[in-house]
Write a protein that holds these residues in place. Structure first.
Motif, short mmCIF file in Angstrom:
data_model
loop_
_atom_site.label_atom_id
_atom_site.label_comp_id
_atom_site.label_asym_id
_atom_site.label_seq_id
_atom_site.Cartn_x
_atom_site.Cartn_y
_atom_site.Cartn_z
N THR A 12 10.52 -5.03 0.71
CA THR A 12 9.81 -6.23 0.28
C THR A 12 8.27 -6.06 0.66
O THR A 12 7.90 -5.41 1.55
CB THR A 12 10.35 -7.71 0.81
OG1 THR A 12 10.25 -7.48 2.29
CG2 THR A 12 11.64 -7.63 0.46
N GLY A 13 7.62 -7.05 0.07
CA GLY A 13 6.19 -7.10 0.37
C GLY A 13 5.55 -8.26 1.01
O GLY A 13 6.08 -9.17 1.27
N VAL B 279 0.88 -1.19 0.14
CA VAL B 279 -0.02 0.11 0.07
C VAL B 279 0.96 1.30 0.03
O VAL B 279 1.80 1.21 0.93
CB VAL B 279 -0.75 0.01 1.26
CG1 VAL B 279 -1.58 1.21 1.32
CG2 VAL B 279 -1.85 -1.16 1.24
N ASP B 280 0.69 2.36 -0.71
CA ASP B 280 1.53 3.40 -1.15
C ASP B 280 2.03 3.82 0.38
O ASP B 280 3.16 4.07 0.51
CB ASP B 280 0.78 4.42 -1.89
CG ASP B 280 1.03 3.96 -3.44
OD1 ASP B 280 1.60 3.23 -3.57
OD2 ASP B 280 -0.22 4.51 -4.00
N ALA B 281 1.01 4.17 1.27
CA ALA B 281 1.23 5.07 2.30
C ALA B 281 2.14 4.12 3.23
O ALA B 281 3.18 4.30 3.95
CB ALA B 281 -0.04 5.31 3.10
N MET B 282 1.77 2.73 3.12
CA MET B 282 2.80 1.81 4.29
C MET B 282 4.05 1.59 3.71
O MET B 282 5.23 1.78 4.42
CB MET B 282 1.85 0.48 4.33
CG MET B 282 0.77 0.54 5.07
SD MET B 282 0.05 -1.04 5.30
CE MET B 282 -1.61 -0.73 6.12
N LEU B 283 4.16 1.54 2.21
CA LEU B 283 5.57 1.35 1.93
C LEU B 283 6.41 2.75 2.18
O LEU B 283 7.52 2.43 2.12
CB LEU B 283 5.57 0.94 0.30
CG LEU B 283 5.13 -0.53 -0.02
CD1 LEU B 283 4.64 -0.49 -1.37
CD2 LEU B 283 6.20 -1.31 0.27
N HIS C 191 7.77 1.91 -5.58
CA HIS C 191 8.62 2.50 -4.70
C HIS C 191 9.98 2.18 -4.66
O HIS C 191 10.75 2.49 -3.83
CB HIS C 191 7.70 2.00 -3.32
CG HIS C 191 6.51 2.72 -2.83
ND1 HIS C 191 6.41 3.89 -2.08
CD2 HIS C 191 5.29 2.56 -3.36
CE1 HIS C 191 5.09 4.25 -1.91
NE2 HIS C 191 4.35 3.34 -2.97
N GLN C 192 10.29 1.26 -5.64
CA GLN C 192 11.63 0.85 -5.63
C GLN C 192 12.07 0.31 -7.03
O GLN C 192 11.74 -0.58 -7.51
CB GLN C 192 11.81 -0.54 -4.74
CG GLN C 192 13.02 -1.25 -4.57
CD GLN C 192 13.12 -2.20 -3.43
OE1 GLN C 192 13.53 -1.51 -2.28
NE2 GLN C 192 12.84 -3.20 -3.72
N PRO C 193 12.20 1.43 -7.83
CA PRO C 193 12.56 1.28 -9.22
C PRO C 193 13.68 0.18 -9.52
O PRO C 193 13.39 -0.52 -10.70
CB PRO C 193 13.28 2.73 -9.80
CG PRO C 193 12.65 3.53 -8.51
CD PRO C 193 12.55 2.59 -7.27
N THR C 194 14.52 -0.18 -8.83
CA THR C 194 15.44 -1.36 -8.95
C THR C 194 15.68 -2.11 -7.94
O THR C 194 15.07 -2.19 -6.86
CB THR C 194 17.07 -0.54 -9.49
OG1 THR C 194 17.63 0.08 -8.04
CG2 THR C 194 16.85 0.39 -10.69
N GLY C 195 16.30 -3.21 -8.25
CA GLY C 195 16.54 -4.37 -7.04
C GLY C 195 15.26 -5.49 -7.45
O GLY C 195 14.57 -5.35 -8.29
#
Length: 584
Positions: A207-208, A192-196, A224-228
């Motif tokens: 991670t999710g 969820v955007d706010a939680m991440l 929220h994490q463009p790479t990895g």
């Protein structure tokens, strides 16, 4: 020397792309002599990694203590993972949730004035540093770059669902790094955007945690994490149960399809749980989102390996899915066999209210103390009431259950789940209240709240004062008959108030047993001094799991502390787990 790193799109093991196929196994929810069996079965399902939380409160029941004996031997557990040829992920918190008492946070933390839990507050950070240093002293030499199995260490746990104190999160990460952690760090949050945003850290892999709609959830994580590498750190393949609710399951084909979708997207995974195990002792947690719901003793979780470690249909379905993406061993573990069935009479009852002196230490108090004041999970409170006629007895809040007796007769039960807080006393006399902690809330803003009768105990509009408080020594319950030189005479008729019973039973071979609790009321059971956990006729679970290593060939002893009413003073051992109805 093995190197494990985070690449542009993959985990890298010695420079080569590596997909983590992990399953959650909590060493503290299994007898240590079963660890190797559960790890091996996870390997046979096709997993290459085992993940575990670390429960601060179990390791540190008191300030300055860090226990690693028996079920808490984290080093042994990690070495057994390595011996099986698997890798490991360690998630030490300090908060873990996990449907575990207080989310793993020690109750004694909250007794310190001004303690700011899960935020950057000096007293809390000092305690966190001591705890994490103790954990990471074990983990540090077992990291993959030092020849051990540990690939990843997690910072906190789903912090975005609780707060947004980035100073706190950065400080926890710094403590972990400064303790000699050289493997990559990760955080986990629901996608969820706010939680991440609130629970993540720049420079730490996000991670999710989710169990469905993989493409959608991974897309949110990627935003929220463009790479990895993408990873679901908690792929929920089942769910936990509350007392009074149904036994939760997820469809085998549906769960397998969700796992397939996750792996087809190229993500790494940690299956939560591959084997849930059991909340032995009194360590199950609770939820309270307006109604208090304590978690049951079984943590079966409808996982691929059931509570007794036997493969289920979900095991075979997951194994087939994994085989599409990675090699799986040729060997398939055997199905479980029926457990021995036998019965034994419960006798030699010892009644708490008849003579409390052997049950624990007593103290005197002007006002009713909380269970936290006494460092107790169960306590007996006594006073005298001087009134002529019916009078209202009330408190602000019951946490969590109070059994009320007047002149030795049961008067009623005040239950937190029903929001009970008052009952009528018909007259004056000797008032006795047994107060039970049913498990601390493990998620949300009610973490750490004190247990017991909260607020003054009032008689009408006046505070009722002058209490004696006796902490029930639960570890000493199996020894009551020794301390009382044989205890009371055997009785068939039910007695009043909490009663300890015992039974001897014979075992030809120390294999897993299942103890039926359907004819009992509410209480706690021990076998050979090992606490199996709580039982309650509300269900859903109808059996307590007894690991084979707890038993011995020949004579064994069962002790039961019945807090309510036992319809049949007998112990019945049945052939299989019974976790209750799927619908109510």
């Amino acid at each position: 020397m093995t190197e494990f790193a985070i690449g542009e799109s993959d985990f890298l093991l010695d420079g080569k792309p590596f997909r983590i196929l992990s399953g959650a196994l909590h060493y503290f929810r299994m007898h240590p002599d079963t660890w190797a069996d559960r790890i091996e079965k996870a390997r046979l399902m096709g997993l290459n990694t085992i993940e575990t939380y670390v429960p601060w409160n179990a390791h540190s029941p008191a300030p300055g203590v860090f226990d690693t004996s028996g079920m808490l031997d984290l080093e042994r557990f990690l070495r057994e993972i390595a011996d099986a040829g698997l890798y490991a992920i360690v998630r030490p918190g300090p908060y873990i949730c996990a449907e575990w008492d207080n989310g793993g946070l020690p109750a004694w933390l909250f007794r310190t004035p001004g303690m700011g839990v899960r935020r950057y507050e000096p007293q809390f950070m000092t305690a966190v540093r001591e705890y994490l240093d103790n954990v990471l002293r074990i983990v540090q030499p077992l990291q993959v770059d030092q020849g051990g199995p540990v690939l990843l260490v997690q910072v906190e746990n789903e912090y975005g669902a609780f707060g947004d104190d980035q100073t706190y999160l950065k400080s926890v990460a710094e403590i972990i790094r400064n303790a000699g952690t050289t493997v990559p760090l990760v955080t986990v949050d629901q996608p969820v955007d706010a939680m991440l945003a609130a629970g993540g850290l720049d420079g730490v892999l996000r991670t999710g945690s989710f169990g469905s709609r993989a493409d959608e959830r991974l897309a949110t994580l990627r935003k929220h994490q463009p790479t990895g590498p993408l990873m679901c750190m908690e792929f929920w393949d089942g769910w936990f149960d509350h007392w009074g609710g149904p036994h939760h399951t997820t469809g085998v084909s549906e769960a397998a399809a969700e796992l397939d979708a996750l792996l087809a997207a190229g993500a790494s995974v940690n299956i939560y749980m591959v084997h849930g195990g059991t909340n032995f002792g009194l360590m199950s947690g609770a939820n309270d989102k307006g109604v208090y719901r304590p978690t049951i003793t079984s943590y079966d979780y409808d996982a691929p390996l059931d509570e007794a470690g036997n493969p289920t249909a979900k095991f075979h379905a997951f194994r087939e899915v994994i085989s599409r993406y990675a090699p799986v061993p040729d060997v398939v573990p055997a199905s479980g066999t029926a457990a021995p069935e036998t019965s034994a009479a419960l006798g030699s009852p010892i009644r708490l209210l008849a003579d409390p002196s052997a049950w624990g230490a007593v103290s005197e108090h002007a006002s009713m103390p909380t269970l936290d004041d006494l460092d107790a999970r169960l306590a007996l409170f006594q006073t005298s009431v001087d009134v002529d006629g019916p009078t209202l007895l009330s408190v602000d809040e019951v946490r969590d259950r109070a059994y009320v007796f007047l002149d030795g007769a049961p008067l009623g039960v005040l239950d937190r789940e029903r929001h009970d807080r008052a009952l009528m006393l018909p007259h004056g006399g000797r008032l006795e209240i047994v107060v039970e902690d049913q498990g601390r809330v493990n998620y949300g803003q009610r973490l750490g709240e004190p247990k017991g009768l909260i607020g003054p105990v009032q008689l009408g509009s006046e505070e009722l004062r002058g209490w004696s408080a006796r902490v029930i020594d639960l570890d000493g319950v199996p020894e009551l008959w020794t301390s009382l030189d044989g205890g009371g005479p055997a009785q068939d008729a039910p007695g009043v108030g909490p009663t300890a019973w015992r039974a001897g039973f014979d075992v030809s071979s120390p294999v897993d047993h299942f103890l039926s609790t359907v004819a009992w009321g509410k209480g706690i059971a021990w076998v050979n001094g090992f606490c199996l956990g709580r039982y309650w006729r509300r269900g859903p679970q109808e059996t307590l799991y007894i690991p084979g290593p707890v038993l011995r060939p020949g004579r064994n002893e069962l002790v039961v502390l019945e807090l309510d009413v036992m319809a049949e003073p007998a112990a019945h051992f049945v052939s299989a787990l019974s976790l209750g109805p799927l619908e109510l």
